[in-house]
Write a protein that holds these residues in place. Structure first.
Motif, PDB file in Angstrom:
ATOM      1  N   ALA A 118       0.832  -1.205   0.000  1.00 33.08           N
ATOM      2  CA  ALA A 118       0.000   0.000   0.000  1.00 33.08           C
ATOM      3  C   ALA A 118       0.869   1.259   0.000  1.00 33.08           C
ATOM      4  O   ALA A 118       0.470   2.298  -0.522  1.00 33.08           O
ATOM      5  CB  ALA A 118      -0.923  -0.008   1.222  1.00 33.08           C
ATOM      6  N   ALA A 119       2.059   1.163   0.603  1.00 31.31           N
ATOM      7  CA  ALA A 119       2.943   2.328   0.702  1.00 31.31           C
ATOM      8  C   ALA A 119       3.825   2.482  -0.531  1.00 31.31           C
ATOM      9  O   ALA A 119       4.583   3.443  -0.632  1.00 31.31           O
ATOM     10  CB  ALA A 119       3.812   2.207   1.960  1.00 31.31           C
ATOM     11  N   GLY A 120       3.769   1.522  -1.446  1.00 31.09           N
ATOM     12  CA  GLY A 120       4.595   1.610  -2.653  1.00 31.09           C
ATOM     13  C   GLY A 120       6.060   1.304  -2.412  1.00 31.09           C
ATOM     14  O   GLY A 120       6.934   1.815  -3.116  1.00 31.09           O
ATOM     15  N   VAL A 121       6.341   0.458  -1.443  1.00 30.00           N
ATOM     16  CA  VAL A 121       7.728   0.076  -1.157  1.00 30.00           C
ATOM     17  C   VAL A 121       8.080  -1.147  -2.011  1.00 30.00           C
ATOM     18  O   VAL A 121       7.341  -2.129  -2.004  1.00 30.00           O
ATOM     19  CB  VAL A 121       7.893  -0.270   0.344  1.00 30.00           C
ATOM     20  N   PRO A 122       9.195  -1.086  -2.749  1.00 30.58           N
ATOM     21  CA  PRO A 122       9.543  -2.230  -3.596  1.00 30.58           C
ATOM     22  C   PRO A 122       9.907  -3.466  -2.783  1.00 30.58           C
ATOM     23  O   PRO A 122      10.709  -3.397  -1.857  1.00 30.58           O
ATOM     24  CB  PRO A 122      10.755  -1.740  -4.402  1.00 30.58           C
ATOM     25  N   MET A 123       9.290  -4.589  -3.127  1.00 26.82           N
ATOM     26  CA  MET A 123       9.458  -5.839  -2.370  1.00 26.82           C
ATOM     27  C   MET A 123       9.708  -6.986  -3.326  1.00 26.82           C
ATOM     28  O   MET A 123       9.433  -6.870  -4.514  1.00 26.82           O
ATOM     29  CB  MET A 123       8.129  -6.175  -1.678  1.00 26.82           C
ATOM     30  N   ALA A 124      10.075  -8.130  -2.753  1.00 28.36           N
ATOM     31  CA  ALA A 124      10.074  -9.371  -3.525  1.00 28.36           C
ATOM     32  C   ALA A 124       8.627  -9.631  -3.942  1.00 28.36           C
ATOM     33  O   ALA A 124       7.697  -9.369  -3.174  1.00 28.36           O
ATOM     34  CB  ALA A 124      10.583 -10.520  -2.664  1.00 28.36           C
ATOM     35  N   GLU A 125       8.443 -10.165  -5.145  1.00 30.03           N
ATOM     36  CA  GLU A 125       7.089 -10.514  -5.579  1.00 30.03           C
ATOM     37  C   GLU A 125       6.593 -11.678  -4.725  1.00 30.03           C
ATOM     38  O   GLU A 125       7.328 -12.619  -4.464  1.00 30.03           O
ATOM     39  CB  GLU A 125       7.137 -10.931  -7.048  1.00 30.03           C
ATOM     40  N   GLY A 126       5.368 -11.601  -4.253  1.00 31.82           N
ATOM     41  CA  GLY A 126       4.888 -12.695  -3.404  1.00 31.82           C
ATOM     42  C   GLY A 126       3.478 -12.443  -2.930  1.00 31.82           C
ATOM     43  O   GLY A 126       2.887 -11.397  -3.221  1.00 31.82           O
ATOM     44  N   ARG A 127       2.934 -13.432  -2.223  1.00 34.62           N
ATOM     45  CA  ARG A 127       1.569 -13.302  -1.703  1.00 34.62           C
ATOM     46  C   ARG A 127       1.419 -14.082  -0.409  1.00 34.62           C
ATOM     47  O   ARG A 127       2.153 -15.028  -0.152  1.00 34.62           O
ATOM     48  CB  ARG A 127       0.557 -13.842  -2.721  1.00 34.62           C
ATOM     49  N   ALA A 128       0.410 -13.697   0.375  1.00 38.43           N
ATOM     50  CA  ALA A 128       0.100 -14.417   1.616  1.00 38.43           C
ATOM     51  C   ALA A 128      -1.047 -15.389   1.361  1.00 38.43           C
ATOM     52  O   ALA A 128      -1.953 -15.085   0.573  1.00 38.43           O
ATOM     53  CB  ALA A 128      -0.296 -13.426   2.699  1.00 38.43           C
TER      54      ALA A 128
END
Ligand code: AMP
Ligand code: GLY
Length: 454
Positions: A118-128
């Motif tokens: 939601a904050a637009g922080v780049p992360m590893a692609e993934g899901r819960a």
């Protein structure tokens, strides 16, 4: 303003380093540590309270009132997740450490992903996921797209002291891991397990910790942990086997950009959700070829990163922690002439080597006598993570990670040589340690463009 009476909550190596640093600062009277440890009790101007556990919110409030504590600093994640900071703040005690609501950024990896996205922080692609079948299908899809060269990472949700993460070589290993996690969850409470499935990122890791007052973030110098048990990053993940600071491949300028693209965005999103974050916000990142990516957030100082960061700080921490607790960090930092967003360091490097017990991380053995502590003197700093004072007056092992030996030097090579030499003089049965902490330093890499990280 400098608080004269400070209460540090916890009793491991990170809290030992915090107590040591704060006790050496001008204007500080006594550092109280609850519960502390036998080793922490030996520090000058430090008093421990072994009868009050870190999770005992009522006991901590009572102690803080009795001692007229002006600032409480909470070290470990478990009391934060359990609402100890809320209890202290409700009792009117200025507290450095997030509320249980804000500490979810560490306690739940799924929440962390949600906030970061939601904050637009780049992360590893993934899901819960909370069901096995879609999690396995997603892991298979990720693995297929990565043409078998990279892996898939499976993370159990919840606090796991860095040990709930499995880097899987391929889809089959990911499926086995997911089956194990959901199987165990079904035994405890059906439908209770939650996992995060992620692409595996490649690149050096970096820990960037910021002091936060809910809105303002001031960065501490970047550090690097070594998470795997064995040399060359082999073996299982641990809580951390050693750390160093500074990082040749993460300059102050780049770290400053990361504070904007990671920490301040997360603070903003948490505030928007009614969970202001007051405390140490730790971003664990991988510096990939495509720019930095967030792996995880912790709601506290890192361990063993703190043991190498604090000895390098060029200014007193206590006024900054109090200002953060009061929501006045920006004003105080400006008043201290701290105009840069990264706290200045004295011009030195630090390398910390963790000495771990036999059997760590699966089943650490206790009560092995520790030899050689009296030979270290001023050559290195020794922070105790898991030791007890035995009846013969000697320290013995009492935890997975036992000691962090910190060498300080003019540069990383010098600091490393000092840490190694001191660590060589300490022994106990079954001692495990890495020999390559800060040994294979990455070269300086060019600053990423803003576009690449954000
Ligand atoms: P975490 O608890 O999420 O920090 O994970 C612990 C460790 O697992 C990290 O420090 C990394 O070494 C490794 N790890 C976690 N996520 C990833 C990922 N997406 N790609 C590669 N390694 C990872
Ligand atoms: N060193 C990693 C952590 O504190 O979680």
């Amino acid at each position: 303003m400098t608080p004269t009476r400070i209460l540090v909550v916890g009793g491991g190596g990170r809290e030992h380093a915090l107590a040591w640093k704060l006790a050496g600062e001008p204007g500080v009277n006594t550092i109280h540590v609850a519960p502390g440890s036998a080793a922490i009790a030996l520090e000058p101007r430090v008093q421990t309270h072994p009868e009050v556990a870190a999770l005992d919110a009522r006991g901590l409030v009572r102690l803080a009132r009795q001692l007229a504590i002006e600032l409480a600093v909470i070290g470990p994640e478990a009391p934060l997740a359990a609402g100890v900071a809320d209890a202290l703040r409700t009792a009117g005690i200025p507290t450095f450490g997030p509320s249980a609501a804000a500490a979810r950024i560490e306690a739940s990896k799924a929440f962390c992903r949600d906030v970061a996205a939601a904050a637009g922080v780049p992360m590893a692609e993934g899901r819960a996921f909370s069901d096995p079948a879609p999690a396995v299908a997603y892991a298979r899809g990720l693995a297929a797209r990565m043409d078998g060269t990279a892996g898939v990472v499976v993370k159990a949700d919840g606090l796991a002291a860095g040990k709930g993460v499995t880097v899987c070589a391929g889809a089959d290993e990911a499926e086995a891991e997911l089956t194990a996690i959901f199987g165990a969850g079904a035994e405890q409470a059906p439908g209770s397990a939650r996992v995060v499935v992620e692409e595996r990122l490649v690149g050096p890791e970096a820990s960037l910790i910021a002091l936060c007052d809910g809105r303002v973030a001031i960065g501490l110098p970047p550090a690097r942990d070594h998470k795997r048990l064995l040399d060359d990053d082999e073996g299982p993940n641990t809580g951390g086997m050693g750390a160093y600071s500074p990082l040749p491949d993460l300059s102050t300028e780049r770290a400053t950009v990361l504070l904007d693209t990671v920490h301040r965005r997360i603070l903003g999103e948490l505030e928007r959700r009614g969970a202001r974050f007051v405390g140490a916000l730790y971003a664990g990142m991988i510096l990939t070829a495509d720019g930095p990516r967030l792996l995880e957030c912790n709601a506290r100082f890192g361990d063993p990163e703190t043991q190498v960061i604090l000895p390098r700080l060029g200014l007193a921490l206590a006024p900054l922690l109090l200002a953060a607790a009061r929501g006045e960090l920006g004003r105080t930092a400006a008043g201290l002439g701290l105009l840069d967003p990264i706290v200045q360091t004295v011009d030195r490097a630090a390398v910390g080597i963790v000495l771990a017990a036999a059997g760590y991380p699966a089943a650490p053995r206790r009560d092995d006598a520790i030899m050689g502590l009296d030979t270290i003197g001023d050559d290195a700093l020794v922070f105790h993570s898991g030791s007890v004072l035995a009846s013969d007056g000697r320290f013995a092992t009492a935890g997975g990670r036992v000691l962090t030996i910190v060498g300080r030097g003019v540069d990383l090579a010098d600091a490393r040589a000092r840490a190694e030499a001191a660590a060589d003089r300490i022994s106990f049965a079954g001692l495990q340690r890495r020999r390559d902490i800060a040994a294979n330093l990455p070269g300086a890499s060019p600053a990423p463009t803003l576009a690449a990280i954000g």
